[in-house]
Design a protein around this motif. Structure first.
Motif, PDB file in Angstrom:
ATOM      1  N   ALA A 162       0.836  -1.208   0.000  1.00 41.40           N
ATOM      2  CA  ALA A 162       0.000   0.000   0.000  1.00 41.40           C
ATOM      3  C   ALA A 162       0.869   1.256   0.000  1.00 41.40           C
ATOM      4  O   ALA A 162       0.615   2.214  -0.738  1.00 41.40           O
ATOM      5  N   ILE A 163       1.885   1.243   0.834  1.00 44.65           N
ATOM      6  CA  ILE A 163       2.757   2.412   0.946  1.00 44.65           C
ATOM      7  C   ILE A 163       3.522   2.643  -0.344  1.00 44.65           C
ATOM      8  O   ILE A 163       3.579   3.751  -0.874  1.00 44.65           O
ATOM      9  N   GLY A 164       4.088   1.577  -0.885  1.00 43.05           N
ATOM     10  CA  GLY A 164       4.883   1.729  -2.092  1.00 43.05           C
ATOM     11  C   GLY A 164       4.057   2.147  -3.303  1.00 43.05           C
ATOM     12  O   GLY A 164       4.479   2.977  -4.104  1.00 43.05           O
ATOM     13  N   ARG A 165       2.862   1.587  -3.430  1.00 41.08           N
ATOM     14  CA  ARG A 165       2.054   1.858  -4.624  1.00 41.08           C
ATOM     15  C   ARG A 165       1.302   3.172  -4.541  1.00 41.08           C
ATOM     16  O   ARG A 165       0.829   3.667  -5.554  1.00 41.08           O
ATOM     17  N   CYS A 166       1.133   3.694  -3.332  1.00 42.94           N
ATOM     18  CA  CYS A 166       0.335   4.919  -3.176  1.00 42.94           C
ATOM     19  C   CYS A 166       1.164   6.087  -2.651  1.00 42.94           C
ATOM     20  O   CYS A 166       0.652   6.970  -1.962  1.00 42.94           O
ATOM     21  N   ALA A 167       2.467   6.071  -2.966  1.00 43.28           N
ATOM     22  CA  ALA A 167       3.331   7.168  -2.525  1.00 43.28           C
ATOM     23  C   ALA A 167       3.505   8.157  -3.674  1.00 43.28           C
ATOM     24  O   ALA A 167       4.587   8.324  -4.216  1.00 43.28           O
ATOM     25  N   GLY A 168       2.431   8.785  -4.057  1.00 44.47           N
ATOM     26  CA  GLY A 168       2.481   9.739  -5.167  1.00 44.47           C
ATOM     27  C   GLY A 168       3.313  10.951  -4.804  1.00 44.47           C
ATOM     28  O   GLY A 168       3.579  11.206  -3.630  1.00 44.47           O
ATOM     29  N   PRO A 169       3.723  11.714  -5.825  1.00 43.28           N
ATOM     30  CA  PRO A 169       4.614  12.858  -5.559  1.00 43.28           C
ATOM     31  C   PRO A 169       3.990  13.875  -4.599  1.00 43.28           C
ATOM     32  O   PRO A 169       4.695  14.475  -3.797  1.00 43.28           O
ATOM     33  N   ASP A 170       2.680  14.064  -4.679  1.00 41.38           N
ATOM     34  CA  ASP A 170       2.020  15.011  -3.770  1.00 41.38           C
ATOM     35  C   ASP A 170       1.262  14.308  -2.656  1.00 41.38           C
ATOM     36  O   ASP A 170       0.489  14.930  -1.924  1.00 41.38           O
ATOM     37  N   ALA A 171       1.421  13.010  -2.548  1.00 42.33           N
ATOM     38  CA  ALA A 171       0.695  12.255  -1.523  1.00 42.33           C
ATOM     39  C   ALA A 171       1.673  11.338  -0.797  1.00 42.33           C
ATOM     40  O   ALA A 171       1.547  10.118  -0.819  1.00 42.33           O
ATOM     41  N   PRO A 172       2.673  11.954  -0.150  1.00 38.12           N
ATOM     42  CA  PRO A 172       3.767  11.160   0.409  1.00 38.12           C
ATOM     43  C   PRO A 172       3.343  10.290   1.588  1.00 38.12           C
ATOM     44  O   PRO A 172       2.449  10.646   2.355  1.00 38.12           O
ATOM     45  N   TRP A 173       4.007   9.168   1.691  1.00 33.16           N
ATOM     46  CA  TRP A 173       3.940   8.326   2.880  1.00 33.16           C
ATOM     47  C   TRP A 173       5.243   8.497   3.656  1.00 33.16           C
ATOM     48  O   TRP A 173       6.326   8.510   3.070  1.00 33.16           O
ATOM     49  N   TYR A 174       5.115   8.586   4.965  1.00 31.25           N
ATOM     50  CA  TYR A 174       6.286   8.587   5.831  1.00 31.25           C
ATOM     51  C   TYR A 174       6.228   7.359   6.723  1.00 31.25           C
ATOM     52  O   TYR A 174       5.182   7.082   7.311  1.00 31.25           O
ATOM     53  N   VAL A 175       7.317   6.639   6.803  1.00 32.63           N
ATOM     54  CA  VAL A 175       7.401   5.483   7.702  1.00 32.63           C
ATOM     55  C   VAL A 175       8.177   5.937   8.939  1.00 32.63           C
ATOM     56  O   VAL A 175       9.379   6.218   8.858  1.00 32.63           O
ATOM     57  N   VAL A 176       7.473   6.050  10.057  1.00 29.91           N
ATOM     58  CA  VAL A 176       8.069   6.587  11.281  1.00 29.91           C
ATOM     59  C   VAL A 176       8.342   5.447  12.270  1.00 29.91           C
ATOM     60  O   VAL A 176       7.407   4.797  12.733  1.00 29.91           O
ATOM     61  N   PRO A 177       9.618   5.196  12.561  1.00 29.69           N
ATOM     62  CA  PRO A 177       9.923   4.200  13.589  1.00 29.69           C
ATOM     63  C   PRO A 177       9.215   4.595  14.883  1.00 29.69           C
ATOM     64  O   PRO A 177       9.346   5.737  15.333  1.00 29.69           O
ATOM     65  N   ALA A 178       8.460   3.681  15.474  1.00 28.23           N
ATOM     66  CA  ALA A 178       7.535   4.097  16.528  1.00 28.23           C
ATOM     67  C   ALA A 178       7.639   3.268  17.800  1.00 28.23           C
ATOM     68  O   ALA A 178       6.782   3.370  18.680  1.00 28.23           O
ATOM     69  N   ASP A 179       8.703   2.458  17.915  1.00 25.43           N
ATOM     70  CA  ASP A 179       8.863   1.723  19.169  1.00 25.43           C
ATOM     71  C   ASP A 179       9.150   2.681  20.326  1.00 25.43           C
ATOM     72  O   ASP A 179       8.814   2.407  21.463  1.00 25.43           O
ATOM     73  N   ARG A 180       9.825   3.790  20.005  1.00 24.89           N
ATOM     74  CA  ARG A 180      10.109   4.803  21.035  1.00 24.89           C
ATOM     75  C   ARG A 180       9.106   5.936  20.851  1.00 24.89           C
ATOM     76  O   ARG A 180       9.164   6.674  19.861  1.00 24.89           O
ATOM     77  N   LYS A 181       8.249   6.096  21.838  1.00 23.02           N
ATOM     78  CA  LYS A 181       7.159   7.068  21.684  1.00 23.02           C
ATOM     79  C   LYS A 181       7.680   8.491  21.543  1.00 23.02           C
ATOM     80  O   LYS A 181       7.115   9.296  20.805  1.00 23.02           O
ATOM     81  N   TRP A 182       8.734   8.801  22.284  1.00 22.64           N
ATOM     82  CA  TRP A 182       9.249  10.173  22.210  1.00 22.64           C
ATOM     83  C   TRP A 182       9.817  10.483  20.825  1.00 22.64           C
ATOM     84  O   TRP A 182       9.682  11.594  20.318  1.00 22.64           O
ATOM     85  N   TYR A 183      10.424   9.483  20.187  1.00 23.63           N
ATOM     86  CA  TYR A 183      10.928   9.712  18.836  1.00 23.63           C
ATOM     87  C   TYR A 183       9.766   9.873  17.860  1.00 23.63           C
ATOM     88  O   TYR A 183       9.761  10.767  17.005  1.00 23.63           O
ATOM     89  N   ARG A 184       8.791   8.993  17.999  1.00 27.02           N
ATOM     90  CA  ARG A 184       7.609   9.037  17.134  1.00 27.02           C
ATOM     91  C   ARG A 184       6.968  10.429  17.155  1.00 27.02           C
ATOM     92  O   ARG A 184       6.721  11.022  16.106  1.00 27.02           O
ATOM     93  N   ASP A 185       6.710  10.962  18.357  1.00 27.88           N
ATOM     94  CA  ASP A 185       6.069  12.274  18.458  1.00 27.88           C
ATOM     95  C   ASP A 185       6.945  13.371  17.848  1.00 27.88           C
ATOM     96  O   ASP A 185       6.458  14.264  17.153  1.00 27.88           O
ATOM     97  N   TRP A 186       8.223  13.270  18.122  1.00 29.56           N
ATOM     98  CA  TRP A 186       9.169  14.264  17.606  1.00 29.56           C
ATOM     99  C   TRP A 186       9.198  14.219  16.080  1.00 29.56           C
ATOM    100  O   TRP A 186       9.163  15.256  15.409  1.00 29.56           O
ATOM    101  N   ALA A 187       9.211  13.019  15.532  1.00 29.16           N
ATOM    102  CA  ALA A 187       9.278  12.877  14.075  1.00 29.16           C
ATOM    103  C   ALA A 187       7.996  13.392  13.421  1.00 29.16           C
ATOM    104  O   ALA A 187       8.047  14.141  12.439  1.00 29.16           O
ATOM    105  N   VAL A 188       6.854  13.024  13.971  1.00 27.27           N
ATOM    106  CA  VAL A 188       5.594  13.465  13.351  1.00 27.27           C
ATOM    107  C   VAL A 188       5.451  14.980  13.468  1.00 27.27           C
ATOM    108  O   VAL A 188       5.019  15.656  12.521  1.00 27.27           O
ATOM    109  N   ALA A 189       5.828  15.533  14.613  1.00 21.53           N
ATOM    110  CA  ALA A 189       5.749  16.992  14.776  1.00 21.53           C
ATOM    111  C   ALA A 189       6.643  17.688  13.747  1.00 21.53           C
ATOM    112  O   ALA A 189       6.265  18.699  13.153  1.00 21.53           O
TER     113      ALA A 189
END
Lengths: 293, 293
Positions: A235-262
């Motif tokens: 899904a991510i690979g096929r639907c990563a259009g130039p204006d519709a990006p997907w970001y894969v955020v490593p999320a085992d560490r909650k503090w990193y996840r929040d920081w990355a999404v922010a």
């Protein structure tokens, strides 16, 4: 700071793959890509939490400008839509609380998608999604989304392979329509490991105030972990259009996840070049009217 | 603290008046009823701001319990609906940002009501209100509401006197239906003085980042201040049902306004006696399933 945000967004952006999957297995769910070298170590967590608070102030201002732009005549046709996807316990709720919580709730348009209702099932899979899109000026957040229709629908064979295979193109066409109409899309996959999910599920069991979040059926999805990862990867690979990006955020560490999404959001807003719209009135004249009245 | 909140709610609650108006002129918009004696003076503002932050944590927990109760089987049919009304610059937006901002945005259902659209005008005045009610488990916030239909509709003669006069009973019947169906209603009138409104409008004119909030037409409503106060006084007095209370909150001082609304909400939640719902599963069994998997 702008520089750092740019780097993070670029680091986490999933490549478009055409017809194939992205390589999720190559991304470490415990990783912290983009975290400044000198911030690594024991104090990384508290540093990241402070940065999220700072970024929250910036996000609140950007959101207010977006909202303001839609209140004037003619209104700006801008919306931002954050799509959050993850396995159970991936941290969608926590991300919303921590990152969106910094913005004015008045300008948020949050929608959660559960199993389709009987009425929703009588329509095309995008019907309920379209009805839930944020109006102009709003920051929309989808807690799950139309991607469930190529994830659980595929893994649990809720529809035939012919149907879900057709949906990648349908999703791309839909998202193209959105971006052509003033939507800025930010799609985020919170990437956790099965070990981290186990830890989080055990914690829920240990805490009676979290039992409402625990559903024995979640273990069925857990048992098909690899199937879900394969479905996400495609899904991510096929639907990563130039204006519709997907970001894969490593999320085992909650503090990193929040920081990355922010950071991803802050940088996305910065690209929009928003400002406060000017008024359609003569300030001196209005002031004298007010003082006379 | 519980004691203090009880006192504030009782102090600010408007009396039901049967067919007549409440006496708004007797309520000082600069007043601070219920503020503890020893907190008055130079440091009142910083004390109140701190208390709002503390109360925010309590509100967030209460909201989570409300939300949790709706996620289990069978779900609890509870909703809380905060209705905010005020003259322009009365502080509705600020109250939402400060008080609701403490809660998880995922569990908020915020709706703002502007001038009715052509489609809305083709329906009964409560049509758009019913469509905007919060689902079970949510805290709804109405930024303006069906009360506009006995306020601006009356003052600006948008409907005949016969029509708006009939609406008080219609509103009471509607709200009775809501409270019978699991809604907890909290209706708040933010009470400002015309002098304070002038100050705030002047500040908007002085600040280009606030020009989008300024509408020259707002001065028309300002010119009919007394008519609006009369309309508010009658709406509040006639629609202050036993389970549908109106609170008149002095709102010239923003810190007092936020503190008072936070207390009203906290005390209202306390009455609901919410808790976290138990799970429908065997904890030990689930733990062993998880550890085996």
């Amino acid at each position: 700071m702008k520089q750092a945000a740019d780097q993070i967004r670029a680091l986490l952006r999933a490549p478009a793959t055409g017809d194939g999957p992205v390589d999720l297995a190559a991304i470490d769910p415990r990783g912290t890509p983009g975290l400044p070298e000198k911030r690594r170590g024991a104090k990384a967590k508290s540093w990241a939490r402070e940065r999220v608070t700072e970024l929250g102030g910036d996000l609140a201002t950007q959101q207010e400008m977006l909202y303001a732009g839609a209140q004037v005549d003619p209104p700006a046709d801008r919306r931002v839509l954050l799509v959050l996807q993850a396995m159970d316990c991936g941290g969608k709720d926590g991300t919303i609380r921590r990152v969106a919580g910094a913005m004015n709730p008045l300008g948020l348009h949050i929608r959660a998608f559960g199993p389709p209702t009987p009425e929703e099932l009588r329509h095309d899979f995008l019907w309920r999604i379209r009805r839930s899109l944020p109006p102009r000026g709003y920051v929309g957040i989808f807690n799950r989304s139309h991607y469930e229709d190529v994830l659980i629908a595929r893994v649990e064979s809720l529809v035939s392979p012919q149907v879900w295979r057709g949906r990648y193109d349908e999703i791309n066409a839909f998202e193209r329509e959105l971006t052509d109409s003033g939507y800025t899309l930010v799609k985020v996959f919170l990437h956790i490991s099965p070990e981290e999910q186990r830890e989080r599920l055990l914690k829920r069991l240990d805490n009676p105030t979290k039992h409402w979040k625990y559903n024995p059926a979640d273990l069925d999805a857990r048992a098909r972990w690899d199937d879900y990862q394969a479905a996400y990867a495609e899904a991510i690979g096929r639907c990563a259009g130039p204006d519709a990006p997907w970001y894969v955020v490593p999320a085992d560490r909650k503090w990193y996840r929040d920081w990355a999404v922010a950071n991803i959001l802050a940088e996305t807003f910065a690209d929009l070049g928003l400002g406060y719209p000017p008024g359609n009135f003569d300030v001196a004249h209005e002031r004298s009217r007010l003082l006379d009245a």
